[in-house]
Each structure stands twice: as structure tokens, then as C-alpha cells.
Design a protein around this motif. Structure first.
Motif, short mmCIF file in Angstrom:
data_model
loop_
_atom_site.label_atom_id
_atom_site.label_comp_id
_atom_site.label_asym_id
_atom_site.label_seq_id
_atom_site.Cartn_x
_atom_site.Cartn_y
_atom_site.Cartn_z
N ARG A 8 6.08 -1.84 -8.28
CA ARG A 8 5.77 -0.52 -7.74
C ARG A 8 6.01 -0.53 -6.24
O ARG A 8 5.66 -1.46 -5.55
CB ARG A 8 4.32 -0.18 -8.03
CG ARG A 8 4.07 -0.01 -9.52
CD ARG A 8 2.64 0.26 -9.80
NE ARG A 8 2.30 1.59 -9.32
CZ ARG A 8 1.06 2.04 -9.26
NH1 ARG A 8 0.06 1.28 -9.61
NH2 ARG A 8 0.82 3.25 -8.81
N GLN A 10 5.44 0.12 -2.43
CA GLN A 10 4.24 0.16 -1.59
C GLN A 10 4.62 0.67 -0.21
O GLN A 10 5.74 0.43 0.25
CB GLN A 10 3.63 -1.23 -1.42
CG GLN A 10 2.98 -1.79 -2.65
CD GLN A 10 2.29 -3.12 -2.33
OE1 GLN A 10 2.97 -4.10 -2.04
NE2 GLN A 10 0.98 -3.13 -2.38
N LYS A 31 0.55 2.83 -3.38
CA LYS A 31 1.58 2.28 -4.27
C LYS A 31 2.13 3.41 -5.13
O LYS A 31 1.48 4.43 -5.33
CB LYS A 31 0.98 1.22 -5.19
CG LYS A 31 0.50 -0.02 -4.50
CD LYS A 31 -0.07 -1.01 -5.51
CE LYS A 31 -0.54 -2.27 -4.80
NZ LYS A 31 -1.09 -3.25 -5.74
N ALA A 35 2.93 5.91 -2.34
CA ALA A 35 3.89 5.29 -1.41
C ALA A 35 5.10 6.18 -1.21
O ALA A 35 5.57 6.36 -0.08
CB ALA A 35 4.31 3.92 -1.94
N SER A 60 -1.66 -3.75 3.42
CA SER A 60 -2.30 -2.99 2.34
C SER A 60 -3.67 -3.55 1.96
O SER A 60 -4.45 -2.88 1.30
CB SER A 60 -1.39 -2.93 1.11
OG SER A 60 -1.25 -4.22 0.54
#
Length: 95
Positions: A8, A10, A31, A35, A60
Motif C-alpha cells: 500500500r 504511504q 496509507k 496517502a 509514519s
């Protein structure tokens, strides 16, 4: 599905105002869809983007509005230096 597609996306957005804050702060992070929205909004406002997966991973882990830790000052300073250079290029070339 390839490994790249299975990861995924980010993103982390930073803010730094040296007149108000001693260090840059995390202003947004996410994410996947979040994101993508952070990236889209940055592009809408002509905010330079820099891709650095390992830095995003570290940032993060911080909370929203949390200042970056001393250990990340040098690498984040490099990001802000890059942004400054992009801004300077835009202003001198009328972009």
C-alpha cells in the motif's frame, strides 16, 4: 498481483515554520487512499514531493503534530533543502 502492487502506498506531510517551531512536524500521514489524497492535495497546491520509502516508514511512526526526533533532523533537512531548491528553480524560471 506483483509485490509492488500488493504494497500500500504511504505518505507523510511535514510542516516547518522556523519562526514558530523548533523542528518540523508531521501534519498528515496515511496509507492507501489517504496517502493518495495527501499526494493529490500536495500536487494541487504545487507542493514538491520527494519519494523516500524508508523515511516515510520512520515518519509514519510519529503522531500527527509531533515534532520529528533529533535522529531524523539530518535526513529531513535534506528533504527541506531539496524543496527549497525546487522553489528557487520555480521562482527564477517562472514555473
Amino acid at each position: 498481483m506483483s509485490e509492488q502492487n500488493s504494497k500500500r502506498k504511504q505518505a507523510v506531510a511535514l510542516r516547518y515554520d522556523p519562526t514558530r517551531e523548533p523542528a518540523p512536524k508531521v501534519m498528515a500521514k496515511g496509507k492507501g487512499y489517504v496517502a493518495e489524497e495527501i499526494i493529490a492535495r500536495a500536487k494541487e497546491h504545487a507542493i514538491p514531493l520527494q519519494e523516500d520509502a524508508s523515511l516515510v516508514e520512520l515518519l509514519s511512526q510519529l503522531e500527527i503534530h509531533q515534532a520529528i526526533p533529533n535522529e531524523l533532523y539530518e535526513v529531513v533537512a535534506e528533504v527541506f533543502s531539496y524543496i527549497y531548491q525546487v522553489d528557487q528553480h520555480r521562482s527564477t524560471h517562472g514555473e
